[in-house]
Write a protein that holds these residues in place. Structure first.
Motif: not given
Length: 196
Positions: A121-133
């Protein structure tokens, strides 16, 4: 988590294969219907509206015609008892509530880390945000109600058990309980009188 599913007797089934395709429990009914040659109801049954099925048949995988049930760009989400998860491509974004977790979103690459040992999660914040969406889209489409941050699963389960199991059993047993209590009080009263 990998859960085995063993199939047999399906026309055209390829034997001895193992598939690592993401599937859900929702996929079982469409699979069984297709295997039995019964068309899916598509939201109506005997001219009445029913909840549509959102699973997919596993028959193409069992017959060796496909390697996946869900495409690499399709988000697959679910919620269970306040815990949330979404899968997309190799990634799994998950948020567990206490007592199983800490309400933090955690990201795993299931292809490189199937044991979910390394939180990205800390290394790939853009992936986290996209998956949260993607999870929000799933939750909105399925009318998932948000769980308050102060929700305590154990207390809620205890209250539910008390209200739906213990109290109804006590109500149905109330006449017997009253009789036993009256008998106990009567025995004590009788003994007390004999001692006087």
């Amino acid at each position: 988590m990998r859960v085995p599913l063993i199939g047999s007797g399906l026309s055209g089934q390829v034997g001895g294969q193992v598939s690592n395709s993401l599937t859900r429990v929702n996929d079982l009914v469409p699979t069984l219907l297709e295997a039995a040659g019964i068309p899916a109801h598509n939201g109506t049954y005997r001219e009445r509206k029913v909840e549509p099925m959102d699973g997919r048949s596993l028959v193409p995988i069992l017959q060796g015609k496909s390697a996946r049930v869900y495409g690499p760009e399709e988000a697959v989400g679910y919620e269970l008892s306040g815990c949330q998860v979404v899968f997309k491509g190799p990634f799994k974004l998950v948020r567990n509530i206490p007592p199983l977790g800490d309400r933090k979103w955690r990201l795993y690459d299931l292809e490189k880390d199937p044991g979910e040992s390394f939180d990205l999660a800390d290394k790939l914040p853009d992936v986290v945000q996209a998956l949260k969406k993607d999870y929000e889209n799933y939750a909105n489409a399925n009318r998932v109600l948000p769980i308050p941050d102060d929700f305590d699963l154990q207390s809620a389960a205890l209250r539910y058990a008390m209200h739906h199991y213990l109290l109804p059993k006590l109500k149905s047993a109330l006449p017997a309980i009253v009789m036993v209590l009256m008998l106990i009080v009567g025995v004590f009263a009788f003994r007390r009188r004999r001692k006087q």
